[in-house]
Design a protein around this motif. Sequence first.
Motif, PDB file in Angstrom:
ATOM      1  N   MET A   2      -6.792  20.602   3.045  1.00  0.00           N
ATOM      2  CA  MET A   2      -8.040  21.091   2.475  1.00  0.00           C
ATOM      3  C   MET A   2      -8.622  20.050   1.532  1.00  0.00           C
ATOM      4  O   MET A   2      -7.897  19.337   0.849  1.00  0.00           O
ATOM      5  CB  MET A   2      -7.820  22.407   1.728  1.00  0.00           C
ATOM      6  N   GLU A  10      -2.203  29.036   1.817  1.00  0.00           N
ATOM      7  CA  GLU A  10      -2.865  27.735   1.952  1.00  0.00           C
ATOM      8  C   GLU A  10      -3.047  27.073   0.592  1.00  0.00           C
ATOM      9  O   GLU A  10      -2.826  25.862   0.443  1.00  0.00           O
ATOM     10  CB  GLU A  10      -4.211  27.911   2.658  1.00  0.00           C
ATOM     11  N   SER A  37     -13.717  21.282   4.069  1.00  0.00           N
ATOM     12  CA  SER A  37     -12.440  21.642   4.689  1.00  0.00           C
ATOM     13  C   SER A  37     -12.685  22.215   6.081  1.00  0.00           C
ATOM     14  O   SER A  37     -12.734  23.437   6.285  1.00  0.00           O
ATOM     15  CB  SER A  37     -11.687  22.659   3.825  1.00  0.00           C
ATOM     16  N   GLN A  50     -12.099  26.068   0.482  1.00  0.00           N
ATOM     17  CA  GLN A  50     -11.132  26.862   1.226  1.00  0.00           C
ATOM     18  C   GLN A  50     -11.171  26.511   2.717  1.00  0.00           C
ATOM     19  O   GLN A  50     -12.173  26.012   3.228  1.00  0.00           O
ATOM     20  CB  GLN A  50     -11.415  28.350   1.000  1.00  0.00           C
ATOM     21  N   HIS A  51     -10.073  26.766   3.385  1.00  0.00           N
ATOM     22  CA  HIS A  51      -9.940  26.424   4.802  1.00  0.00           C
ATOM     23  C   HIS A  51     -11.124  26.968   5.605  1.00  0.00           C
ATOM     24  O   HIS A  51     -11.478  28.138   5.504  1.00  0.00           O
ATOM     25  CB  HIS A  51      -8.641  27.018   5.355  1.00  0.00           C
TER      26      HIS A  51
END
Length: 279
Positions: A1, A69, A53, A47-48
């Motif tokens: 990330m 994560e 990311s 965030q993913h």
Amino acid sequence: MYYKVLGNNNADAETVVLSSGLGGSGSFWQPQLAMLSAHFRVIIYDQHGTGVSKGTVPAGYRMEDMADELAGLLNELDITRCHLVGHALGGIIGLHLALRYPALLQSLVVINGWAKLDNQTRRCFEVRQNLLLNSGVDAYVQAQPLFLYPGDWLSANDALLQEERQHQVAHFQGMENLLHRLQALMNSDLTETLGQVIAPTLAFSCKDDLLVPWMRSADLAERLQNSEHTQMLYGGHAMSVTDPETFNPILLEWLQRHSSQKPAAPSHHLPTETTWPKH
């Protein structure tokens, strides 16, 4: 990330991790960075599947996955202890992190969060979801500020909102990613497990929040072992953006008060509550 490390890089500096809401982008915290960086090592991250990311968020994605994560990122950075400040979805990530990795959190701040989704919040999410599915990304992005900001602030910041709209459309996280993240958030129910959270927690609400009624923060604080409920009267759901002059000192005071503390022992004391007017 994608992440950034800002501020104090001394070996003994305490770390503050900032976790954003449904948009997922670390840039949400821009009004807090200068203030926090003067005192702490600060980590922001996308965030993913959001922002820089890149990646696909799968069906069946859970808030626990988002917590794992973040824990993985902190492990890569050799961070074994931190303060976590989370806005809405980011606060729910923090609660799941506190349950799954209790030794990791020195303190937790949950801004406009909840134990279980309120009917009003569900109604707002469903409207936004329908806009995305039936009218497209631009309509979704155009409507988003209505749920985040007070009316007078919207009126006074039209040029900024137009600029944000163009940026958010150009960097949209993707329909499937957003829908899977939103479903994970709507499915989260912590009502039976919050009593296991040992980290000192500030439930931070705003009285005029349209998206998340302030009572959800009060309820959250009541369910936690070691908590306070603090409330601003003005600023909407994103009061950290609309009124940082009031928000920032409250946040800094909490973080400084909980610096260098050992993990909290179970106490079962009643939460305290403070209300902050617009200055």
